[in-house]
Motif scaffolding. Sequence first.
Motif, PDB file in Angstrom:
ATOM      1  N   PHE A 110       0.746  -1.338   0.082  1.00 46.99           N
ATOM      2  CA  PHE A 110       0.129   0.234  -0.040  1.00 46.99           C
ATOM      3  C   PHE A 110       0.943   1.251   0.000  1.00 46.99           C
ATOM      4  CE2 PHE A 110      -1.948   3.545   2.672  1.00 46.99           C
ATOM      5  CZ  PHE A 110      -3.185   3.620   1.664  1.00 46.99           C
ATOM      6  N   ASP A 113       2.529   2.110  -3.041  1.00 46.03           N
ATOM      7  CA  ASP A 113       1.511   2.516  -4.269  1.00 46.03           C
ATOM      8  C   ASP A 113       1.639   1.434  -5.187  1.00 46.03           C
ATOM      9  OD1 ASP A 113      -0.699   4.119  -5.156  1.00 46.03           O
ATOM     10  OD2 ASP A 113       0.746   5.287  -6.277  1.00 46.03           O
ATOM     11  N   ASP A 117      -6.923   0.875  -5.590  1.00 46.14           N
ATOM     12  CA  ASP A 117      -8.148   0.980  -4.714  1.00 46.14           C
ATOM     13  C   ASP A 117      -9.317   0.222  -5.596  1.00 46.14           C
ATOM     14  OD1 ASP A 117     -10.113   1.700  -3.266  1.00 46.14           O
ATOM     15  OD2 ASP A 117     -10.085   4.015  -3.914  1.00 46.14           O
ATOM     16  N   TYR A 140      -8.043  -5.053   5.350  1.00 46.17           N
ATOM     17  CA  TYR A 140      -7.779  -4.581   3.936  1.00 46.17           C
ATOM     18  C   TYR A 140      -8.404  -3.320   3.445  1.00 46.17           C
ATOM     19  CZ  TYR A 140      -4.983  -8.585   4.609  1.00 46.17           C
ATOM     20  OH  TYR A 140      -4.306  -9.679   5.446  1.00 46.17           O
ATOM     21  N   LYS A 145     -11.560   2.781   2.051  1.00 46.18           N
ATOM     22  CA  LYS A 145     -11.391   2.022   0.817  1.00 46.18           C
ATOM     23  C   LYS A 145     -10.550   0.553   0.924  1.00 46.18           C
ATOM     24  CE  LYS A 145     -10.668   6.876  -1.326  1.00 46.18           C
ATOM     25  NZ  LYS A 145      -9.535   7.670  -1.951  1.00 46.18           N
ATOM     26  N   TYR A 147      -8.677  -2.194  -0.532  1.00 47.15           N
ATOM     27  CA  TYR A 147      -7.481  -2.430  -1.538  1.00 47.15           C
ATOM     28  C   TYR A 147      -7.175  -4.167  -1.579  1.00 47.15           C
ATOM     29  CZ  TYR A 147      -6.412   2.243  -1.080  1.00 47.15           C
ATOM     30  OH  TYR A 147      -6.686   3.578  -1.296  1.00 47.15           O
ATOM     31  N   PHE A 330      -5.025  -8.986  -4.124  1.00 48.19           N
ATOM     32  CA  PHE A 330      -4.852  -7.575  -4.465  1.00 48.19           C
ATOM     33  C   PHE A 330      -4.954  -7.500  -6.234  1.00 48.19           C
ATOM     34  CE2 PHE A 330      -1.689  -7.975  -0.912  1.00 48.19           C
ATOM     35  CZ  PHE A 330      -2.719  -7.348  -0.254  1.00 48.19           C
ATOM     36  N   LYS A 333      -1.786  -2.048  -9.174  1.00 47.25           N
ATOM     37  CA  LYS A 333      -2.189  -0.723  -9.523  1.00 47.25           C
ATOM     38  C   LYS A 333      -1.930  -0.646 -11.318  1.00 47.25           C
ATOM     39  CE  LYS A 333      -2.801   3.543  -8.432  1.00 47.25           C
ATOM     40  NZ  LYS A 333      -1.823   4.403  -7.763  1.00 47.25           N
TER      41      LYS A 333
END
Length: 450
Positions: A110, A113, A117, A140, A145, A147, A330, A333
């Motif tokens: 996290f 980054d 989200d 999480y 929010k 993640y 997850f 990103k």
Amino acid sequence: MMSKKPVSKKLKFTAVCLILAFGMLATACSDKDKNKDGQVTITHFTIDSPDRTFVEKLIPDFEAKHPNIKVKVTKAPYEQFDSKLQSSIAAKNAPDVTSHWGYGGFMEYFNKDLIMDLTPYLEGFNGSDYNIPDDVMNIYKVDGKTYGIPLNSYVTVMLYNKDLFDKAKLPYPPTDYEDKSWTFETMVEYAKKMTVDSKNLEEAQYGLDFGFGERDQRPQYFGADVYSEDTWSNGGKPSEINLTKPEVVEAYKTIYGLIYDQKISPTPAFTQTVSGQFGDPFLSGKIGMSVVGSWSLAAASDFSFNVGVAAVPQSPNGDVRSVLYVDPLFVMKDSKHPKEALEWIKYLITAEIQEKSIELSGGNPPVNQAAAEKYYNNFEGIDPAGIKQVFDGAYKYGFESYNHLISNYSQINELFINELAGVENGDKKVEDVLPDIEKKLKDLLARVNK
């Protein structure tokens, strides 16, 4: 005030052309991720071990139900998982879906980054629809929010060798966490009666292997905290380190005293001899009780002796008796297909697939509680009601694993492994080593948590 100049028709035309050109380029880039049938391919990065790679067997069913999505599984050995993930991210080739299956954890991902989200894509999604408890879903979440979506839910358990208990004429330890008679002191007394301290490997055996959490979390069992309380509300970044506080020093002295003072726990040398570098000494049949993550239950069919499951005993000072290891999935990103990645994740947490995964994985504990009953009945020779009671108690008295909650944990963990090696080998004393570790840890955190 400066007046605005009118935009010429020529400039307007040029701008429109540029917008169209960029739109065509974006469409072309997007289309490159699709095949001629409009399918997209998502990658699922995992550990190269049977309890993780079993997901490959689920892909045909998923793809049949989602003909627009193809799933590719990539994998790495456990000890290479973090480095392989970092390399793929650096090469702009990050997977779509993964978890913190290496040394690094959620807060590390996290704060760097690395993870997406998911909130914008979760409209209509409720953890309760998948029988996931709210407090597990909330692990999480950051600032409301989401993640990560929980997948498996491990806890700390005590495994015990019934044959050694019978030989020592000891009663089996209870599965009920509310049993006040089952204390740390009682566990130590039992361990003494099962220990044979001998240089002869054939004769030697030990009463207890106390593998509670990672090295920096073990004092928590004794009511001592290595990190300041604000760690859990500050993105996994502690403002203070407590390694030289008396209660922390005493906790470590008690832990390592089990090996070198009481001599009821195996040395690292013994452990490596009977189980190999990454093995479990309990499997050797030379350990009476083992406090360990519940993933060791998956090896129940390999035990050459009768095994039982019990509650982790009451601590002399603390309330935390179980480390929780909730593994989420997850979406990275840089994923170009978050919606499709979420379809794969949602498929994996359905009750039907979680039940199927228990069998295929050898016993991964489901996060979907509708599948929990099948999990409790999965281990031949171990009472399902006892396993359920142990899990219920572990959830009640549990705390999430530090490696999931503390930022830059892979480096912290390496520091503790290296600096405590002398204590674990019996060459150094805890009280002499901890001040130096505290200094090095503070320097490390100052550097990585800027």
